[in-house]
Design an enzyme around this catalytic site. Sequence first.
Site, PDB file in Angstrom:
ATOM      1  CG  ASP A 178      -2.084   0.942   1.156  1.00 57.02           C
ATOM      2  OD1 ASP A 178      -3.071   0.709   0.439  1.00 57.02           O
ATOM      3  OD2 ASP A 178      -1.976   1.979   1.834  1.00 57.02           O
TER       4      ASP A 178
ATOM      5  CE1 TYR B  43      -5.186   7.045   0.324  1.00 58.95           C
ATOM      6  CE2 TYR B  43      -4.818   7.238   2.685  1.00 58.95           C
ATOM      7  CZ  TYR B  43      -5.018   6.457   1.560  1.00 58.95           C
ATOM      8  OH  TYR B  43      -5.048   5.094   1.675  1.00 58.95           O
TER       9      TYR B  43
ATOM     10  CG  HIS C  15      -5.323  -3.731  -0.290  1.00 56.57           C
ATOM     11  ND1 HIS C  15      -4.605  -3.196  -1.349  1.00 56.57           N
ATOM     12  CD2 HIS C  15      -5.030  -2.944   0.786  1.00 56.57           C
ATOM     13  CE1 HIS C  15      -3.930  -2.133  -0.930  1.00 56.57           C
ATOM     14  NE2 HIS C  15      -4.153  -1.969   0.353  1.00 56.57           N
TER      15      HIS C  15
END
Length: 289
Positions: free
Chosen positions: A100, A207, A263
């Site tokens: 990730d 982010y 994931h």
Amino acid sequence: MEHLYVQTNGITLHTVAAGPEAGPLVLLLHGFPEFWRGWNKQIGPLAKEGYRVVVPDLRGYNLSDKPQEIENYTLDILRDDVTGLIDHFGKTSAIVIGHDWGGAVAWHLAATKPEYVDKLIAVNIPHPKAMPRVLAKNPAQWVKSSYIAFFQLPELPEKTLAADYFKTMVGSLVSTSNPGTFSEEELEAYKEAWAQPGALTAMLNWYRAIREGNVAQVPEQKIKVPVRIIWGLGDQFLSSMLAKESLNFCEDGDLVFVGEATHWIHHEQPYILNLLIGRFLTEEKAEAL
């Protein structure tokens, strides 16, 4: 396992270390919304194989420092946190394994400071330049990536994610992984990490820093160090097209898809993942024989 506090790049990172100090250095870099414990099923096997395993709580997470300004979370800065870790442990380079966001940092490190990377293993994370290419030709990825836009909003994501003692975050982990992947004990440890003062905003700032030009910091040229991409096919956030596109940024890369994994492959299929990691790390030795 030793718990250390390492000074690097102007901050302090809580770091777990295991394995012989003289062994080849392996860095395990976690993603959102995990912390060092996300690699719990990889630390022991790698240490037993003689590697010096170093697993930080990355900037903003759990017990590490948490600068609150968005500009403190660009890829260049996050990369330099990692090079400082390598320097701290007395090595000139390391095997870097990232999942990730930790994988995005690993890609960027290999692209911009390859002298620090012996080999790169990217687990369910594409090369940062692959995302815009795939978004341009795969509308479904826009839907999968919609949470990224939400996370960039001010304040609202913190309120939403923290509500009812992180009910939404726990629900996301559970609903996007195979049944039984995360135990109640693990989820409590995650909630404790998320509840650290300033942690949620710092985690989301990874982010928000996208609009600070993160992707533009990553060069287009192909990565020269050996790369293995390992990808759980059931990933609900990232299309397998991203994995294939990422190979176009590698001079010496391969891609392994793993079925019955999402994931969160490092939790769900640790035996398979550890086997794929181990084989990749020993390939040169095997070829020499």
